[in-house]
Design a protein around this motif. Structure first.
Motif, PDB file in Angstrom:
ATOM      1  N   SER A  94       0.851  -1.196   0.000  1.00 42.77           N
ATOM      2  CA  SER A  94       0.000   0.000   0.000  1.00 42.77           C
ATOM      3  C   SER A  94       0.885   1.243   0.000  1.00 42.77           C
ATOM      4  N   LEU A  95       0.337   2.344  -0.587  1.00 41.81           N
ATOM      5  CA  LEU A  95       1.081   3.593  -0.664  1.00 41.81           C
ATOM      6  C   LEU A  95       0.719   4.495   0.508  1.00 41.81           C
ATOM      7  N   LYS A  96       1.705   5.216   0.981  1.00 42.92           N
ATOM      8  CA  LYS A  96       1.447   6.176   2.045  1.00 42.92           C
ATOM      9  C   LYS A  96       0.698   7.387   1.500  1.00 42.92           C
ATOM     10  N   ASP A  97      -0.085   8.023   2.378  1.00 47.95           N
ATOM     11  CA  ASP A  97      -0.819   9.228   1.975  1.00 47.95           C
ATOM     12  C   ASP A  97       0.166  10.319   1.567  1.00 47.95           C
ATOM     13  N   LEU A  98      -0.279  11.139   0.606  1.00 44.06           N
ATOM     14  CA  LEU A  98       0.525  12.277   0.153  1.00 44.06           C
ATOM     15  C   LEU A  98      -0.056  13.562   0.715  1.00 44.06           C
ATOM     16  N   THR A  99       0.780  14.489   1.079  1.00 44.04           N
ATOM     17  CA  THR A  99       0.346  15.820   1.516  1.00 44.04           C
ATOM     18  C   THR A  99       0.993  16.833   0.582  1.00 44.04           C
ATOM     19  N   VAL A 100       0.154  17.716   0.030  1.00 43.32           N
ATOM     20  CA  VAL A 100       0.636  18.673  -0.963  1.00 43.32           C
ATOM     21  C   VAL A 100      -0.034  20.016  -0.719  1.00 43.32           C
ATOM     22  N   GLU A 101       0.693  21.073  -1.048  1.00 40.66           N
ATOM     23  CA  GLU A 101       0.143  22.420  -0.935  1.00 40.66           C
ATOM     24  C   GLU A 101      -0.789  22.682  -2.114  1.00 40.66           C
ATOM     25  N   SER A 102      -1.857  23.433  -1.840  1.00 41.47           N
ATOM     26  CA  SER A 102      -2.767  23.812  -2.919  1.00 41.47           C
ATOM     27  C   SER A 102      -1.994  24.563  -3.992  1.00 41.47           C
ATOM     28  N   GLY A 103      -2.222  24.150  -5.239  1.00 38.98           N
ATOM     29  CA  GLY A 103      -1.572  24.813  -6.360  1.00 38.98           C
ATOM     30  C   GLY A 103      -0.221  24.237  -6.727  1.00 38.98           C
ATOM     31  N   ALA A 104       0.355  23.406  -5.833  1.00 43.57           N
ATOM     32  CA  ALA A 104       1.646  22.793  -6.152  1.00 43.57           C
ATOM     33  C   ALA A 104       1.447  21.691  -7.189  1.00 43.57           C
ATOM     34  N   LYS A 105       2.527  21.321  -7.825  1.00 43.15           N
ATOM     35  CA  LYS A 105       2.439  20.239  -8.812  1.00 43.15           C
ATOM     36  C   LYS A 105       2.299  18.913  -8.069  1.00 43.15           C
ATOM     37  N   LEU A 106       1.295  18.156  -8.450  1.00 44.86           N
ATOM     38  CA  LEU A 106       1.068  16.851  -7.833  1.00 44.86           C
ATOM     39  C   LEU A 106       1.998  15.834  -8.478  1.00 44.86           C
ATOM     40  N   THR A 107       2.893  15.271  -7.656  1.00 42.81           N
ATOM     41  CA  THR A 107       3.808  14.239  -8.150  1.00 42.81           C
ATOM     42  C   THR A 107       3.392  12.912  -7.529  1.00 42.81           C
ATOM     43  N   LEU A 108       2.779  12.074  -8.317  1.00 45.33           N
ATOM     44  CA  LEU A 108       2.351  10.765  -7.851  1.00 45.33           C
ATOM     45  C   LEU A 108       3.491   9.772  -8.010  1.00 45.33           C
ATOM     46  N   PRO A 109       3.606   8.808  -7.093  1.00 42.84           N
ATOM     47  CA  PRO A 109       4.697   7.832  -7.220  1.00 42.84           C
ATOM     48  C   PRO A 109       4.568   7.040  -8.507  1.00 42.84           C
TER      49      PRO A 109
ATOM     50  N   SER B  72      -0.820  31.373  -2.617  1.00 39.62           N
ATOM     51  CA  SER B  72       0.422  30.614  -2.587  1.00 39.62           C
ATOM     52  C   SER B  72       0.375  29.488  -3.614  1.00 39.62           C
ATOM     53  N   ASN B  73       1.515  29.308  -4.311  1.00 38.53           N
ATOM     54  CA  ASN B  73       1.669  28.240  -5.312  1.00 38.53           C
ATOM     55  C   ASN B  73       0.735  28.378  -6.505  1.00 38.53           C
ATOM     56  N   HIS B  74       0.117  29.540  -6.679  1.00 39.78           N
ATOM     57  CA  HIS B  74      -0.785  29.745  -7.816  1.00 39.78           C
ATOM     58  C   HIS B  74      -0.282  30.940  -8.622  1.00 39.78           C
ATOM     59  N   THR B  75      -0.159  30.735  -9.918  1.00 39.97           N
ATOM     60  CA  THR B  75       0.276  31.833 -10.780  1.00 39.97           C
ATOM     61  C   THR B  75      -0.875  32.735 -11.159  1.00 39.97           C
ATOM     62  N   ASP B  76      -2.063  32.191 -11.223  1.00 39.72           N
ATOM     63  CA  ASP B  76      -3.230  32.985 -11.604  1.00 39.72           C
ATOM     64  C   ASP B  76      -3.969  33.448 -10.363  1.00 39.72           C
TER      65      ASP B  76
ATOM     66  N   VAL C  48      -5.966  19.417  -6.815  1.00 38.79           N
ATOM     67  CA  VAL C  48      -4.877  20.008  -6.036  1.00 38.79           C
ATOM     68  C   VAL C  48      -4.911  21.528  -6.159  1.00 38.79           C
ATOM     69  N   ASN C  49      -5.347  22.003  -7.309  1.00 40.69           N
ATOM     70  CA  ASN C  49      -5.390  23.445  -7.534  1.00 40.69           C
ATOM     71  C   ASN C  49      -6.528  24.126  -6.793  1.00 40.69           C
ATOM     72  N   ALA C  50      -7.437  23.352  -6.216  1.00 41.23           N
ATOM     73  CA  ALA C  50      -8.551  23.961  -5.483  1.00 41.23           C
ATOM     74  C   ALA C  50      -7.997  24.773  -4.318  1.00 41.23           C
TER      75      ALA C  50
END
Length: 643
Positions: free
Chosen positions: A211-226, A336-340, A255-257
């Motif tokens: 099983s994969l561990k949960d991912l934590t990411v900042e809103s607007g950051a690029k989502l990098t999935l394993p 934060s992490n959003h260009t628009d 993620v952009n929400a």
């Protein structure tokens, strides 16, 4: 035994029995020897093979055993064949099925004599070799497979799956590093058949994935999935296998929400699972941290402040509406992490009473409004500048009526102005074309005014220049004379005009017949006319003849105009009414066409003209007195001549 016969001959009695019998007693024969039929021996040898089934083996053996025996009896030259019966014991039957073969004797008895068959059971032969089970090897497994040293064989005696030694001919042809199907050929002693060992070399398959561990990411950051997941392989090794994720774009949108949140991404493990029914689906839970506000600016600007300039209008509600119409409606929110940036509504507060006053002040002013950006805590500021109110309009001046011959009017220097904030006040006005008015020529003249800082429709002043109107004129005189003395009639008549002038003109009298004044006490009228400024007036003299009268005209002779060189032209003819009173009715009618305010403006001028007119009247009175004195002297001289 009994032997029957028939008596030969004719019997007397026809129905006599012709049968004759004789009883024979035979002593038994004795056996000299017994052998197998067709042989001279009581022993025989038989070789047989075991069949797969015991009954078949017995039947095969029985088919090979002698079927008859030859018995030779005493006193007999011929032998007698006798069918033989063979019976196998269980042990013999088992011996008949033995894979290794063997021998045993089978006996039977005929006439007390024993017959023996020596049975030889040949060893069973291999009738079938069983190929060993397919060997599967996973590339990379720790131990390569060992080929079996025995294979299973079926024998002709019915034995099955008997281990037999095998020799493999091409075992070295198998490449255990490369997936494929390999066949190794083997042979077994005692069989011409070959046996094959199939070896399947496969790539490792997936037994299970972690099983994969949960991912934590900042809103607007690029989502990098394993890209890979830990897996346990069928070859016993642990490795990583690729994962193909579903709807990566959709996941990135989540993620952009800005508000963040949790969601699950589903993927498919790439590769072959050992269990064909195993699920290849893998999931990872993504926790998105909500975006934080990094800045707020008013839409269309680069700051959180803006300058708004407004003008106050007459209505307070409309002034506020005009302000709110200019207030920015939205702000650009950076995250934060959003260009628009996103757009959010701005809520502006209600105006305070003081701010409303500033918004209506004629001199203008300024104040600040702080707006709230919807959905965030940031504020924006609008610096409000209320421009001083400007003149929205200037009322036209009231028309002035000027009578030709009167003094020029004093033009108004101020007019009532209405400001954009609704205030009204007097403002200075300059009349640009005042010199264009010809006060000597009747007509309407419109002047345009201007006020400092005013660019709207120019205010106007209409000046009505009108002809003077007749106010009164002489219409009749009373004259007395003595009988026989021609009456002395007035030489001139007087007219008074609305511009203050008094003009006189010579009277042209009709001829008076002498008999008209010959008789004492008689009365008569003398008609005459005079013309002033082109207008002819009728005049009448009422003459009374009296013996004791002193001839005098009444009223006195009017004076001449004070300025005969500048007579005014009447606007129309005015007929005498037959009285010596002023033409007040006509004057009032004409006066009603004049503007009351214009009359007030001309009041001081008319006063000056009245003074001048009064001087002229005094001069006229003096002249009249002089004329009367002259007439009196003339009358005295005439009287002396008569006496």
């Amino acid at each position: 035994f009994t032997v029957k016969g028939t008596v030969q001959g004719t019997f007397t009695k026809a129905d006599a029995d012709k049968t004759a019998t004789i009883k024979v007693h035979v002593n038994p024969a004795t056996v000299e020897n017994v052998t197998f039929a067709g042989a001279d021996s009581a022993e025989a040898t038989v070789s047989t093979k075991a069949e797969a089934k015991a009954d078949d083996s017995v039947a095969a053996l029985l088919g090979k055993l002698p079927r008859q025996a030859a018995v030779k009896w005493t006193n007999h030259t011929a032998t007698v064949d006798k069918n033989l019966t063979w019976t196998l014991t269980d042990a013999q039957k088992s011996a008949l099925q033995a894979r290794q073969g063997g021998t045993f004797d089978l006996t039977t008895t005929v006439q007390g004599r024993t017959l023996t068959v020596h049975v030889t059971v040949e060893p069973a032969t291999i009738v079938k070799l069983h190929d060993p089970a397919v060997v599967t090897y996973v590339v990379g497994a720790a131990d390569q497979p060992t080929l079996p040293t025995f294979v299973k064989a079926d024998y002709s005696n019915g034995d099955k799956n008997v281990d037999v030694a095998v020799t493999w001919d091409n075992a070295g042809s198998v490449d255990y590093t490369k997936a494929g199907e390999y066949t190794v050929t083997g042979h077994v002693d005692g069989s011409t058949d070959t046996v094959t060992q199939k070896i399947t070399v496969t790539n490792a398959t997936i037994d299970s994935v972690s099983s994969l561990k949960d991912l934590t990411v900042e809103s607007g950051a690029k989502l990098t999935l394993p890209g890979v997941v830990d897996a346990k392989m069928s070859n016993g090794q642990k490795t990583t296998v690729a994962v193909q994720w579903d709807d990566v774009d959709g996941a990135q949108q989540k993620v952009n929400a800005l508000e963040g949140g949790d969601f699950t991404v589903t993927g498919t493990v790439q590769g072959t699972f050992t269990d064909a029914n195993a699920s290849k689906t893998i999931t990872v839970k993504v926790h998105v941290k909500a975006a934080t506000v990094t800045g707020v600016v008013i839409s269309g600007t680069t700051t959180a402040e803006t300058n708004v300039t407004v003008k106050a209008v007459a209505n307070e509600t409309e002034s506020e509406k005009a302000l709110r119409d200019q207030l920015p409606a939205t702000a650009a929110v950076s995250w934060s992490n959003h260009t628009d940036a996103t757009t959010a509504d701005i809520t502006w507060p209600q105006l305070t009473a003081e701010q409303k006053k500033i918004l209506q002040k004629r001199e203008g002013g300024s104040f600040d409004l702080t707006g709230t950006v919807k959905g965030v805590q940031n504020k924006v500021t609008a610096h409000i500048t209320v421009q001083p109110a400007t003149i929205a309009s200037i009322a036209n001046a009231e028309a002035i009526t000027v009578v030709i011959g009167t003094a020029k009017p004093t033009l108004p220097t101020t007019l009532k102005a209405t400001y954009t904030n609704g205030d009204t006040a007097d403002v200075k006005v300059v009349w640009a074309n005042a010199d264009a008015v010809d006060y000597t020529k009747a007509g309407d003249y419109t002047l345009e005014g201007s006020a400092e800082g005013y660019t709207g429709e120019a205010p106007t002043l209409t000046i009505h220049v009108v002809e003077p109107t007749l106010e009164k004129h002489d219409t009749e005189y009373t004259v007395t004379t003595k009988p026989g003395v021609a009456p002395t009639l007035p030489d001139t008549a007087s007219t008074t005009w609305s511009n203050g002038q008094t003009l006189t003109a010579p009277i042209s009298w009709n001829e008076i017949p002498a008999d008209a004044y010959a008789k004492d006490g008689s009365t008569f009228d003398v008609a005459g006319t005079y013309t002033v400024n082109g207008q002819t007036f009728d005049v009448v003299a009422h003459v009374t003849v009296k013996a004791d009268a002193t001839p005098t005209p009444n009223p006195s002779q009017p004076s001449k105009p004070s300025d005969p060189s500048k007579p005014s032209t009447p606007s129309g003819s005015n007929n005498a009414s037959g009285s010596n009173t002023s033409d007040s009715a006509q004057n009032n009618a004409n006066g009603n066409t004049q503007n009351g305010n214009a009359q007030n403006n001309q009041q001081s001028q008319n006063t000056a003209q009245s003074v001048a007119s009064t001087g002229s009247n005094v001069l006229g009175i003096v002249s009249a007195v002089v004329v009367l004195v002259i007439l009196a002297v003339g009358f005295l001289l005439v009287s002396r001549k008569r006496h």
